[in-house]
Design a protein around this motif. Structure first.
Motif: not given
Length: 180
Positions: A172-174, A121-122, A129, A166, A124-126, A170
């Motif tokens: 959702w990821c957080e 997930l981290k 961004i 997007t 994917y988050h990056q 983001i």
């Protein structure tokens, strides 16, 4: 009998309404714009252009270049414009179906370590961004260089969709990382 055309055909008809005319230029346009939401390969472009010409939807202008292959520029015919307009006026057939590897892996994440899921997930988050930053860059280019084009307004609408989805991904990821 009315010919059946796929979405790639309509995408290329639409591109031919811009200044992009050769197969190479069409591919460059796709890579810099449509590719963020609609993938089309060289292997699809040239057969589609050939069919457009055969079906009378486009004409070809050939320019000879010494030492290089001839340049083929495609132009929409009136029939091509009518086919594009008919397609644009039809209601959408189905909502887009997302294929998301992160969601697929998360669905089965019970079978991996929590650390692996967090890393997934981290990462994917990056990437999200970075994608958002790419969209911002594209928006700056359109606003600075193409804002006087009639199409620019609609390009910015589709870009806004990409930015908003997007942003939602983001967020959702957080939230998901926080829950983990």
């Amino acid at each position: 009998m009315k010919a059946y055309y796929n979405d790639t055909t309509y995408a290329i008809l639409g591109i031919l309404t811009t200044e992009y005319r050769s197969g190479y230029e069409i591919k460059q346009f796709i890579d810099n714009s449509l590719n963020h939401f609609w993938k089309i390969s060289y292997g699809q472009i040239y057969p589609t252009l050939k069919r457009l010409e055969q079906d009378g939807l486009a004409t070809i202008d050939i320019t000879a270049h010494s030492g290089r292959p001839d340049r083929k520029a495609y132009h929409l015919t009136q029939k091509g414009k009518e086919i594009l307009r008919e397609w644009l006026e039809k209601p959408i057939q189905q909502l887009p179906v997302e294929r998301n590897e992160v969601l697929l892996k998360l669905f089965f994440a019970n079978h991996q370590t929590p650390a692996q899921t967090t890393h997934l997930l981290k990462d994917y988050h990056q990437k999200l961004i970075e994608l958002y930053q790419t969209y911002e860059g594209i928006e700056e280019i359109i606003s600075a260089h193409d804002s006087n084009l009639k199409d620019a307004r609609y390009w910015l609408f589709t870009l806004d969709y990409g930015k908003r989805t997007t942003e939602a991904a983001i967020a959702w990821c957080e939230a998901t990382l926080k829950e983990l």
